[in-house]
Design a protein around this motif. Structure first.
Motif, short mmCIF file in Angstrom:
data_model
loop_
_atom_site.label_atom_id
_atom_site.label_comp_id
_atom_site.label_asym_id
_atom_site.label_seq_id
_atom_site.Cartn_x
_atom_site.Cartn_y
_atom_site.Cartn_z
N ALA A 111 -12.57 0.68 -5.40
CA ALA A 111 -12.36 1.70 -6.44
C ALA A 111 -11.99 3.06 -5.84
CB ALA A 111 -13.63 1.82 -7.29
N ASP A 112 -12.56 3.39 -4.66
CA ASP A 112 -12.25 4.70 -4.08
C ASP A 112 -10.93 4.70 -3.32
OD1 ASP A 112 -13.05 3.18 -1.93
OD2 ASP A 112 -14.52 4.63 -1.16
N TRP A 113 -10.18 3.61 -3.38
CA TRP A 113 -8.84 3.58 -2.81
C TRP A 113 -7.79 3.98 -3.84
CZ3 TRP A 113 -8.06 -1.48 0.51
CH2 TRP A 113 -9.08 -1.58 1.46
N ILE A 114 -8.22 4.20 -5.08
CA ILE A 114 -7.28 4.37 -6.19
C ILE A 114 -7.06 5.85 -6.47
CG2 ILE A 114 -6.93 3.87 -8.64
CD1 ILE A 114 -6.74 1.48 -6.72
N ASP A 115 -5.79 6.22 -6.76
CA ASP A 115 -5.48 7.61 -7.07
C ASP A 115 -5.46 7.85 -8.56
OD1 ASP A 115 -3.08 6.58 -8.05
OD2 ASP A 115 -1.87 7.27 -6.37
N TYR A 116 -5.01 9.04 -8.95
CA TYR A 116 -5.02 9.42 -10.36
C TYR A 116 -4.04 8.62 -11.20
CZ TYR A 116 -1.39 12.23 -8.10
OH TYR A 116 -0.33 12.63 -7.33
N ASN A 117 -3.14 7.87 -10.59
CA ASN A 117 -2.23 7.00 -11.33
C ASN A 117 -2.81 5.60 -11.54
OD1 ASN A 117 -0.03 8.86 -11.61
ND2 ASN A 117 0.42 8.55 -9.44
N GLY A 118 -3.98 5.35 -10.96
CA GLY A 118 -4.59 4.04 -11.11
C GLY A 118 -4.12 3.03 -10.07
N HIS A 119 -3.44 3.50 -9.03
CA HIS A 119 -2.92 2.60 -8.00
C HIS A 119 -3.43 3.02 -6.63
CE1 HIS A 119 0.47 2.67 -11.13
NE2 HIS A 119 -0.26 1.59 -11.34
N MET A 120 -3.28 2.12 -5.67
CA MET A 120 -3.79 2.39 -4.32
C MET A 120 -3.12 3.65 -3.76
SD MET A 120 -4.49 -0.28 -1.23
CE MET A 120 -2.90 -0.39 -0.41
N THR A 121 -3.95 4.57 -3.26
CA THR A 121 -3.43 5.84 -2.77
C THR A 121 -2.69 5.65 -1.45
OG1 THR A 121 -4.03 8.14 -2.35
CG2 THR A 121 -5.50 6.46 -1.47
N GLU A 122 -1.77 6.55 -1.17
CA GLU A 122 -0.87 6.40 -0.04
C GLU A 122 -1.62 6.25 1.28
OE1 GLU A 122 3.15 8.53 1.75
OE2 GLU A 122 2.01 9.47 0.14
N SER A 123 -2.69 7.00 1.46
CA SER A 123 -3.41 6.95 2.73
C SER A 123 -4.03 5.58 2.97
CB SER A 123 -4.49 8.04 2.77
OG SER A 123 -5.46 7.81 1.77
N ARG A 124 -4.35 4.87 1.88
CA ARG A 124 -4.98 3.57 2.05
C ARG A 124 -4.00 2.50 2.53
NH1 ARG A 124 -10.35 3.49 2.98
NH2 ARG A 124 -11.37 5.04 1.66
N TYR A 125 -2.71 2.66 2.25
CA TYR A 125 -1.74 1.74 2.83
C TYR A 125 -1.81 1.82 4.35
CZ TYR A 125 0.52 0.93 -1.72
OH TYR A 125 0.78 0.56 -3.00
N LEU A 126 -1.81 3.04 4.84
CA LEU A 126 -1.89 3.23 6.29
C LEU A 126 -3.21 2.70 6.83
CD1 LEU A 126 -0.34 4.38 8.68
CD2 LEU A 126 -1.45 6.58 8.25
N TYR A 127 -4.28 2.88 6.07
CA TYR A 127 -5.60 2.38 6.45
C TYR A 127 -5.57 0.85 6.59
CZ TYR A 127 -10.56 1.14 5.71
OH TYR A 127 -11.82 0.60 5.80
#
Length: 495
Positions: free
Chosen positions: A352-368
């Motif tokens: 859940a804490d990987w998600i941004d305000y658009n409801g999708h995985m935030t950019e930094s988490r792809y790199l993670y």
């Protein structure tokens, strides 16, 4: 309620300077009075720590900082204030005298609050002008980070003052706990004092050292206390039958000589009924299994944050993670089987804490995620904790990520790796991120890494055995088509 834009602070010690920091960083102006000639320096040092902490907690959500004015008198501190917070030493005569003096030059509608940790507001407000506007607003250190503030009124306090104070505290990011009954020490300090008394006895009787007692809290119940209080934790311990079952099992132990604090209320049926009813209301229909999952998710979040610091329970988790990595990856190359295909080495589920305000995985988490996949590859080829301890690692020098589809919370994902090239100091790899439920390609990442001596801070050849394993994978995959996304540059096509 009128907007509060200016706060008057009386007393600038540890608590007062913490209030100054929270208010200033929330965008409010502060007038601070304290006769200490070093107050400006001390407050600025606390404010520097607060700025650092808020920069980590709210990196992109900070308004322009308010203006701090160190003033030379009580009158100057309160004359223009919309809200006044007193943080003087815990002496009733001092607080009563100073607040009585400060209340007279202040506007009639200005709310006054005392930071006292245990004195009764009825005693503090007795000599004030407009005593109905005095509340206790008891914070916890550091005030600029801890959200709890206990709000308690005295015999003369109006409900309007209580509610206005609570609204102000909420506006600066705090969680007011409204006390319904005036009591010495309020709620939190009474609970902490009970634990403190027992801790002192354990040291006094030679049962445990101070360090052992702190470890008993910070590695155990203290972690759970950060998100679930005593009653909700014990409700879960009671299983599906809830609080009543827990009390039936463990209630009698309250009178056993486990502690010096054996003066407990009688567990009458009426009292047990009240406990069970309040526990049911607190759970609000949430099942035990759902509470367990919530507990587990919160524990993972807390332990993960501590792991990043490598401190307390986080150090234990980090050490266990390294042990699990080494066990999981021992002989992993042989277990993979066909090296001629992209290696499927990392899988995860979107949290859940990987998600941004658009409801999708935030950019930094792809790199993670791609970084975790690269780590899995490294462990496969022998770059383990011992290798890192010897001072060697691969560092990423370039990454190119392409997002191809949206990724939502709780989706299972996995990553494959294709080794595009290896030489003594460099490693060129290509990741593909898939949704595991339907193997849809979600994103790709191309990375160039260099092998470094971390102690010297420069590139050096990789260990021959490590390089040999990477070269074996690259050789096995040499006939794979080059990914069409590899080697691409960001740019706009010609219209």
């Amino acid at each position: 309620m009128p907007d509060i834009r200016r706060v008057g602070l009386i007393g600038g010690g540890v608590i007062g300077s913490g209030w100054a920091a929270r208010c200033l960083l929330s965008g409010l102006d502060v007038d601070l009075y304290d006769p200490d000639p070093e107050i400006a320096r001390k407050t600025e040092e606390v404010l520097a720590n607060a700025r650092r902490a808020w920069g980590r907690l709210f990196p992109d959500a900070r308004p322009p900082e308010g203006r701090l004015r160190i003033v030379g008198s009580l009158r100057e501190a309160v004359a223009e204030a919309d809200f006044v917070q007193e943080s003087l030493p815990e002496r009733i005569e001092l607080k009563r005298r100073v607040l009585a003096a400060a209340s007279r030059p202040a506007r009639p509608d200005t709310i006054f609050a005392s930071s006292t940790s245990g004195l009764l507001p009825s005693d503090i407000q007795a000599e004030m002008a407009g005593p109905q506007r005095l509340v206790v607003g008891h914070p916890f250190n550091p005030v600029y980070l801890m959200p709890l503030v206990e709000v308690c009124g005295g015999a003369l306090t109006s409900e309007d003052a209580r509610q206005r104070a609570a609204a102000f505290y909420r506006s600066i990011g705090m969680r007011p706990l409204m006390l319904h009954k005036e009591i010495d020490g309020f709620i939190a300090d009474r609970l902490m004092e009970a634990l403190w008394r027992e801790a002192l006895w354990l040291v006094h009787d030679g049962v445990a050292t101070t360090a052992e007692i702190d470890d008993a809290i910070r590695y155990g119940p203290g972690i759970r206390w950060s998100f679930m209080g005593t009653f909700l934790i014990y409700r879960i311990a009671g299983g599906e039958a809830g609080m009543r079952h827990f009390m039936a099992q463990f209630g009698p132990a309250l009178k056993w000589p486990w502690t010096r604090l054996t003066d407990v209320p009688e567990l009458t049926e009426a009292f047990l009924d009240r406990l069970a009813a309040q526990s049911d209301a607190q759970a609000a229909g949430t099942s035990i299994r759902d509470l367990e999952r919530l507990r587990d998710d919160c524990l993972v979040s807390v332990l993960s944050a501590l792991r990043a610091r490598g401190y307390a329970a986080g150090e234990v988790v980090k050490r266990q993670e390294e042990t699990l990595w080494d066990k999981a990856q021992a002989g992993a190359i042989a277990a993979i089987g066909d090296l001629s295909q992209p290696l499927r080495l990392h899988r995860a589920r979107v949290e859940a804490d990987w998600i941004d305000y658009n409801g999708h995985m935030t950019e930094s988490r792809y790199l993670y995620v791609f970084g975790n996949a690269a780590d899995a590859l490294f462990r496969c080829v022998g770059i383990d904790t011992a290798y890192h301890a010897a001072g060697f690692s691969y560092y990423t020098v370039e990454t190119h990520i392409m997002n191809l589809a949206e990724v939502s919370v709780d989706e299972p994902i996995h990553v494959t790796i294709q080794v595009l090239g290896v030489d003594p100091k460099r490693l060129h790899i290509f990741h593909r991120l898939y949704r595991s439920s339907d193997d849809r390609l979600l994103a790709t990442a191309e990375q160039m890494l260099i092998h470094v001596d971390t102690r010297l801070g420069r590139a050096v050849p990789a260990d021959p055995a490590v390089r040999g394993r990477l070269e074996a994978i690259a050789e096995a995959q040499k006939d794979l088509p080059k990914p069409p996304e590899a080697g691409r540059a960001i740019g706009m096509g010609r219209g």
